[in-house]
Design an enzyme around this catalytic site. Structure first.
Site, PDB file in Angstrom:
ATOM      1  N   ILE A   1      69.085  20.894  14.051  1.00 19.55           N
ATOM      2  CA  ILE A   1      69.973  21.822  13.334  1.00 19.55           C
ATOM      3  C   ILE A   1      69.385  22.152  11.964  1.00 19.55           C
ATOM      4  O   ILE A   1      69.212  21.257  11.134  1.00 19.55           O
ATOM      5  CB  ILE A   1      71.383  21.219  13.169  1.00 19.55           C
TER       6      ILE A   1
ATOM      7  N   ASP B   1      84.226  61.645   8.741  1.00 18.49           N
ATOM      8  CA  ASP B   1      85.196  62.674   8.384  1.00 18.49           C
ATOM      9  C   ASP B   1      84.433  63.865   7.810  1.00 18.49           C
ATOM     10  O   ASP B   1      83.325  63.710   7.289  1.00 18.49           O
ATOM     11  CB  ASP B   1      86.175  62.106   7.342  1.00 18.49           C
TER      12      ASP B   1
END
Length: 894
Positions: free
Chosen positions: A285, A329
């Site tokens: 890890i 938009d």
């Protein structure tokens, strides 16, 4: 009171169903009753996460959970130092995340700001001013120019009333309001001319309406409700790190089990094997990865601030790197959100505004009438025009200014002495001006209404009879201009020898002389054209979603390069008749969606997502907010954007520039590339540690590395180069690639195999160094193993900068951070071997000259082998999408 089609009801029906007299209004007693029933006229804002909640959320990541478990196990085994180091990393990561999220969430509650603070009402027959929060259904509200509409309602009186509703409907020009009931059942918000909506602005005229909906029942309230129902969409980076955490977690548990079973079968002590198993799990890890990812994202956020983009949550900046569709938009995002005259027509002369010649009397008069028959003003603030009034009239004054026709100067020459205001029924406005001892009448308005009032036409400075054939020619030009989505205004005049006795339409607006027309539009941003082209080269589909009319949307989209033919455009009423399945099936056919409602926008974004696309949504209006939240990443406009849109968005563009999103996409791709390099580096190095330990366990030999050595390498020696890789410069072709597929694993394209091979190579080299040292003693062997592991990893850090380009082609010194990180890491490694106190803590030995020569030679092997393998990689196998890029450029050239 249930939601009804109020716009279909006449005055009598409204009075009956709302229990009110339009003339008298509600009584104070009735108002109090209704306030108890309906509550205050306010919008309920979303509840913000507190600091504690934000902090707890930082620990929900799978990899962070694995790290915490590893630290607990280390503490249980007495390795308090290991536990402290791991928890320090975890807490630092959480702290950085909370700081960034809290900074972004410090905006004021957006939804409550939309209500007008004061409303003028009629109650008990008296005119009163009340707080907008006190309004109830049935209240009679009076509107005047400059007022914000405080609630939804139906008009029963409208005198020249014009209301700007772009934040709700997306329509770029004010809407002419009337009391006439619209025909049809399914009428879009923008076409409900007899209705008014919360948060819209009165730009001209006056009116009266009866309140039909308040608070969360209004159209804005419904949008707020949609916003609450939208679930947060996890970013691709969050998904990939979760996936990585699960792989590493399962791998770590698997390693523990295998090693423990092997040790048990070999007859080794169980406690010793348990500790060895945990050491290998910890080696698997990369403890520093969460902190490195957070730091790299934070640096990316700071870069984006310099590029006019504020990131509200750290992972959002990377998400843009996966964007395959940008739903934008139109009004204020792709366009400038202001009307601008582009063409001027006089008889048989249609010119662009820049080509107008003031020596032509007709052209000059057409501009002069537009300036004088006008109630707007333009002030110059810091060198920029600041218009006050109706956007259409501001555009006319501005077009005059471009050709040195100044309104104030013209008004001094021709003083206004009379006027007839614009009326939605007449569609005309007229002013009377004193010209010495004579007078001039100027009229402007809709062409069809104006032509009926004209008897003559001005041709080459001379008045001639306006024949039917001339009228037909003018109407054809009007149709041509309108088909380009231009808003067309006609102009006419009449000379008077004396002041008219009556200033009425019947007396003044007749026997006029037609002069010409001006055509205006909300023009596209120039930088948006470049941004759209760049997006297409990058394999990203730009899409326009607007509440404006289809013809206007198509015209703007063609100019921007979003759309090629009209078949690629669809209206909201067509979407309304589609099922979600049909919309998803056909969604890729369209690149323009016009006359859509907030619900349609959410459905459009969802349909693209169901096609496997990562959707970025830009917008500035209240009507954009639900879609901004539903999208994978929402980008709100910082200047023109409403607070609601900013609250819903992940990113805010502070300059309202669509082009800024291109920089954000590039930075997002850059960040993911660098995080991927860091992961590649850390995992290949950690696999090297596992291989070295695994071989020792299998052979029943002494461990070449102790747990403290592994943590030292992972948290100190590995982390600095990994962080420096997170600052690697972007590759030149980064915006010529296709967007990466977010569904694909981080280990696709052979990365998983590559890092395993490279890890095995580092592990074998570590084991070889250990064996050389063991010829002297165990301490020397472990010292040589630790140094070889560290230095081979530092050399390997240069390999991962590119999967196919040689480090000598990229430039060894092109990442100065990596050079500095490697020097620091090397000094840290050397320090634990030469400083006696540290040497004792790490249980290492002093090394001789030949030991160091052996370490250096072994450590260079990864760099030599990987560089040699890159020579056999064919660069043509890459897909930079140059062919597509060429097509786009060719289209633009045409």
């Amino acid at each position: 009171m249930s939601k009804k089609l109020w716009f279909k009801k006449n005055r009598e029906e409204l009075e009956s169903e709302l229990g009110v007299s339009m003339e008298q209004g509600l009584s104070e007693e009735e108002v109090l009753k209704r306030r108890e029933e309906y509550g205050e006229n306010v919008l309920v804002s979303a509840k913000r996460n507190g600091i504690i909640s934000m902090f707890i959320n930082q620990f929900k990541d799978f990899m962070v959970i694995i790290l915490i478990i590893a630290s607990i196990i280390s503490g249980f085994l007495g390795e308090i130092g290991d536990t402290a180091i791991i928890m320090l990393v975890v807490l630092l990561n959480a702290l950085l995340g909370v700081i960034q999220e809290n900074k972004a969430e410090k905006s004021l509650e957006a939804l409550k700001k939309l209500s007008s603070p004061i409303a003028t009402v009629k109650r008990d027959g008296r005119r009163l001013e009340v707080r907008s929060e006190e309004l109830v259904p049935g209240d009679i509200v009076l509107l005047e120019s400059g007022d914000f509409v405080p609630a939804d309602g139906v008009l029963f009186e409208s005198i020249g009333l014009m209301i700007e509703e772009s934040a709700l409907t997306g329509e770029s020009v004010p809407v002419e309001k009337e009391t006439k009931i619209p025909a049809g059942e399914e009428i879009p918000l923008g076409d409900r001319k007899n209705c008014v909506f919360t948060s819209s602005l009165v730009t001209k005229g006056r009116g009266k309406f009866v309140v039909t909906e308040t608070g969360m029942s209004t159209e804005i309230g419904m949008i707020a409700g949609l916003l609450e129902n939208q679930k947060e969409v996890r970013t691709p980076l969050q998904e990939k790190l979760d996936e990585l955490g699960k792989v590493l977690g399962i791998g770590a548990l698997g390693i523990c089990a295998v090693i423990f079973i092997m040790g048990y079968l070999q007859g080794r002590p169980l406690l010793q094997m348990f500790m060895t198993s945990v050491s290998l799990a910890v080696a698997a890890i990369p403890e520093g990865l969460p902190a490195i990812v957070t730091i790299v994202l934070s640096i990316g956020v700071q870069k984006m601030i310099g590029k006019n983009a504020i990131i509200r949550k750290l992972p959002a900046v990377e998400t843009l790197g996966t964007a395959s569709v940008i739903c934008s938009d139109k009004t204020g995002t792709l366009t400038q959100n202001k009307m601008e005259v582009t063409q001027v027509y006089t008889y048989r002369q249609l010119k662009d505004i820049d080509e107008v010649n003031l020596s032509n009397k007709s052209e000059k008069l057409a501009l002069k009438i537009g300036v004088l028959c006008n109630d707007s003003e333009i002030d110059i603030v810091f060198g920029e025009e600041n218009g006050i009034g109706d956007p259409t009239e501001i555009a006319l004054v501005s077009s005059g200014r471009k050709l040195n026709i100044n309104k104030k100067e013209e008004e001094q020459k021709l003083e206004r002495v009379g006027e007839i205001p614009f009326d939605s029924n007449r569609k005309l406005m007229t002013t009377v001006h004193r010209d010495g001892h004579k007078y001039k009448v100027f009229t402007k308005g809709a062409l069809d209404f104006l032509m009926d009032k004209c008897k003559k036409v001005l041709i080459d400075g001379r008045e001639q009879i306006l024949t039917d054939s001339i009228k037909e020619e003018i109407r054809k030009v009007n149709y041509e201009m309108s088909s380009k989505a231009l808003r067309v205004i006609g102009f006419a005049y009449r000379n008077e020898n004396q002041m008219p006795n009556k200033i009425t339409p019947e007396v003044i607006e007749k026997d006029l002389v037609f002069v010409g027309m001006q055509g205006m539009i909300d023009p596209p941003r120039e930088e948006a054209k470049v941004a759209v082209s760049t997006c297409k080269v990058a394999g990203i589909q730009p899409v326009m979603i607007t509440g404006d009319h289809k013809i206007t949307a198509i015209a703007i989209a063609k100019q921007l390069g979003i759309l090629k033919n009209e078949n690629e455009a669809i209206e909201g009423k067509e979407i309304e008749n589609m099922s979600d399945a049909d919309l998803t099936k056909n969604i890729e056919k369209y690149s323009v969606y016009a006359r859509v409602s907030p619900e349609h926008k959410v459905r459009i974004v969802s349909a693209w997502q169901k096609k496997g696309k990562v959707v970025a949504m830009t917008g500035d209006g209240v009507n954009d907010a639900p879609a901004l939240k539903r999208a994978n990443i929402g980008c709100a406009m910082g200047i023109a954007g409403t607070d609601v849109s900013k609250q819903a968005a992940d990113m805010i563009l502070t300059d309202d520039n669509f082009a800024t999103i291109v920089s954000a996409i590039e930075e997002g791709r850059h960040i993911f590339d660098n995080i991927k390099k860091s992961i590649h580096f850390l995992l290949s190095c950690n696999i090297g540690e596992i291989v070295a330990l695994f071989i020792a366990v299998v052979l029943g030999a002494p461990l070449p590395l102790l747990p403290i050595h592994i943590l030292w390498v992972n948290l100190v020696t590995d982390s600095l180069p990994a962080l420096a890789l997170g600052l690697d410069p972007a590759e030149p072709d980064i915006m010529k690639r296709k967007p990466r597929d977010p569904k694909k694993s981080m280990f696709t394209n052979g990365l998983g195999f590559t890092l395993i091979v490279q890890g095995i190579m580092i592990g074998l080299l570590t084991k070889i160094a250990f064996q050389f040292g063991m010829m002297q003693n165990l301490a020397v062997g472990r010292t040589m193993a630790l140094c070889t592991l560290c230095f081979s990893q530092l050399a390997h850090s240069f390999n991962v900068r590119s999967s196919d380009k040689s480090i000598f082609k990229i430039g060894i010194a092109s990442n100065k951070y990596l050079i500095k990180a490697n020097i620091c890491s090397a000094l840290l490694v050397i320090s634990v071997t030469v400083i006696p106190a540290l040497r004792d803590i790490f249980k290492l030995s002093k090394l001789g000259f030949m030991n160091w020569i052996t370490i250096i030679l072994l450590s260079l092997v990864p760099l030599i082998i990987v560089e040699f393998s890159k020579l056999f990689k064919d660069e043509e196998t890459k897909e930079p999408n140059y062919k597509y890029s060429y097509k786009i450029k060719s289209t633009d050239a045409k």
